[in-house]
Design a protein around this motif. Sequence first.
Motif, PDB file in Angstrom:
ATOM      1  N   ILE A   4       0.855  -1.186   0.000  1.00 34.89           N
ATOM      2  CA  ILE A   4       0.000   0.000   0.000  1.00 34.89           C
ATOM      3  C   ILE A   4       0.889   1.234   0.000  1.00 34.89           C
ATOM      4  O   ILE A   4       1.683   1.448   0.915  1.00 34.89           O
ATOM      5  CB  ILE A   4      -0.937  -0.009   1.223  1.00 34.89           C
ATOM      6  N   LEU A   5       0.756   2.031  -1.047  1.00 29.13           N
ATOM      7  CA  LEU A   5       1.551   3.229  -1.230  1.00 29.13           C
ATOM      8  C   LEU A   5       0.693   4.445  -0.889  1.00 29.13           C
ATOM      9  O   LEU A   5      -0.469   4.530  -1.302  1.00 29.13           O
ATOM     10  CB  LEU A   5       2.026   3.313  -2.686  1.00 29.13           C
ATOM     11  N   ALA A  83       7.783   0.834  -9.986  1.00 30.29           N
ATOM     12  CA  ALA A  83       8.761  -0.242  -9.796  1.00 30.29           C
ATOM     13  C   ALA A  83       8.468  -1.045  -8.536  1.00 30.29           C
ATOM     14  O   ALA A  83       8.733  -2.256  -8.477  1.00 30.29           O
ATOM     15  CB  ALA A  83      10.172   0.344  -9.737  1.00 30.29           C
ATOM     16  N   TRP A  84       7.899  -0.376  -7.508  1.00 30.71           N
ATOM     17  CA  TRP A  84       7.578  -1.049  -6.238  1.00 30.71           C
ATOM     18  C   TRP A  84       6.371  -1.969  -6.375  1.00 30.71           C
ATOM     19  O   TRP A  84       6.143  -2.840  -5.551  1.00 30.71           O
ATOM     20  CB  TRP A  84       7.327   0.022  -5.172  1.00 30.71           C
ATOM     21  N   LYS A  85       5.579  -1.751  -7.419  1.00 30.74           N
ATOM     22  CA  LYS A  85       4.384  -2.567  -7.725  1.00 30.74           C
ATOM     23  C   LYS A  85       3.367  -2.571  -6.577  1.00 30.74           C
ATOM     24  O   LYS A  85       3.058  -3.627  -6.004  1.00 30.74           O
ATOM     25  CB  LYS A  85       4.789  -3.994  -8.100  1.00 30.74           C
ATOM     26  N   PRO A  86       2.817  -1.409  -6.244  1.00 29.03           N
ATOM     27  CA  PRO A  86       1.816  -1.369  -5.170  1.00 29.03           C
ATOM     28  C   PRO A  86       0.493  -1.974  -5.619  1.00 29.03           C
ATOM     29  O   PRO A  86       0.170  -1.972  -6.818  1.00 29.03           O
ATOM     30  CB  PRO A  86       1.663   0.136  -4.908  1.00 29.03           C
ATOM     31  N   ASP A  87      -0.254  -2.475  -4.666  1.00 30.69           N
ATOM     32  CA  ASP A  87      -1.607  -2.952  -4.962  1.00 30.69           C
ATOM     33  C   ASP A  87      -2.599  -1.806  -5.014  1.00 30.69           C
ATOM     34  O   ASP A  87      -3.647  -1.913  -5.649  1.00 30.69           O
ATOM     35  CB  ASP A  87      -2.033  -3.972  -3.901  1.00 30.69           C
ATOM     36  N   VAL A  88      -2.276  -0.706  -4.337  1.00 25.96           N
ATOM     37  CA  VAL A  88      -3.128   0.483  -4.378  1.00 25.96           C
ATOM     38  C   VAL A  88      -2.275   1.689  -4.013  1.00 25.96           C
ATOM     39  O   VAL A  88      -1.325   1.577  -3.217  1.00 25.96           O
ATOM     40  CB  VAL A  88      -4.333   0.347  -3.408  1.00 25.96           C
ATOM     41  N   PHE A  89      -2.581   2.818  -4.627  1.00 25.23           N
ATOM     42  CA  PHE A  89      -1.977   4.089  -4.235  1.00 25.23           C
ATOM     43  C   PHE A  89      -3.054   4.982  -3.650  1.00 25.23           C
ATOM     44  O   PHE A  89      -4.119   5.174  -4.251  1.00 25.23           O
ATOM     45  CB  PHE A  89      -1.329   4.802  -5.424  1.00 25.23           C
ATOM     46  N   ILE A  90      -2.780   5.555  -2.469  1.00 23.66           N
ATOM     47  CA  ILE A  90      -3.733   6.432  -1.786  1.00 23.66           C
ATOM     48  C   ILE A  90      -3.106   7.810  -1.661  1.00 23.66           C
ATOM     49  O   ILE A  90      -2.161   8.011  -0.888  1.00 23.66           O
ATOM     50  CB  ILE A  90      -4.102   5.887  -0.394  1.00 23.66           C
TER      51      ILE A  90
END
Length: 383
Positions: A4-5, A83-90
């Motif tokens: 989670i970013l 590059a970090w491949k988050p599942d979601v950005f908030i």
Amino acid sequence: MPRILLAAGEASGDGLGSGLIRALRERFPDAEFAGIGGDAMRDAGCQTWHDASELSVMGLVEVLRHLPRLLKLRREFRERALAWKPDVFIGIDAPDFNLGVERWLKQHGVRTMHYVSPSVWAWREKRAAKIGQSADRVLCLFPMEPPIYARHGVDARFVGHPMADALPLQPDRDAARQALGIDSDATVLAVLPGSRLGEVGRLAEVFLQAARQVAEAKPGLRVLIPAANADCEAAIAPLLTATPFPSPRPRLLSGRARECMIAADAVLLASGTATLEAMLAKRPMVVGYRISPATYRIVKALGLLKTDRYALPNVLAGADLAPELMQEDCTAEALSAAVLHWLSDPGAVAGLQARYRELHLALKQDASARAAEAVAELLSAPG
């Protein structure tokens, strides 16, 4: 183990991010959190690639001066994010930075969410559609916001306001007065002329003149002026010195705005988030505001302003609970008269406090838990 970013741009966003991370950790104990944040988010377990202070730029001139740095930061951040491949950005508030990041990541297949809606109820409602192009879901602090997004086909959820969760329904005025060294039977006026230097420059002098008029009509009045930061304190101090007040002289404090509001019998303040805090403190308020005449003419001429009410308690209630004195109506005489009304009518204050309690309950929704639920839904959605 979801990744989670998050990105928060100032102290308020850092606090929201911290609460959200802790609530998400209860649902996803092994989740990884990274992004842009401050001490509160770091304490909650977020690995920060940049500090939130790097996004805290206010005012057109400041933004232009920092624009190359901000654009470089955004470019580097979104590349590292992908590059970090988050599942979601908030993206938490900071729309000038976050909406662009959200849109770019969404185009690259990352689920996106924006936490804290810009004031689409007041300014340029059509922004709601553009926000929907950036965010798969918008988390709203106020109940009047999701219907606006719905008109533009955007998924928006009301989660409540964390400040309503943090403040008790019945604030302890005696404790606040004791902490500030004020007698329980004193009459107290809190004066808050804004949290930005531009606001202080436009409002502090007229607010002090109004407070002086109230003090002349109410002998023994205690006036508290909690400065939002060191720059605001430095701007207010010489104006206070130059304003003749009857004894006792006003006290200029560093911070402590919430304590001062809870301790007060009435609050004179600039339009903004502080009006919500005064409402949650259950204090009668008088709201004043001025923007530059040129800006005001442009806003009115282009029809950018979509509301007749500015103060959040009035917007939430759909009624004029707090007097609003804007632009040419924001005079010392009008402000002091409105303050004196509250100080001389206990029945009106009691009725107002009952309305404020209703609004408090409507916003008290355990916002962090509801926001985490909305994030979990998005993570589990097919897609």
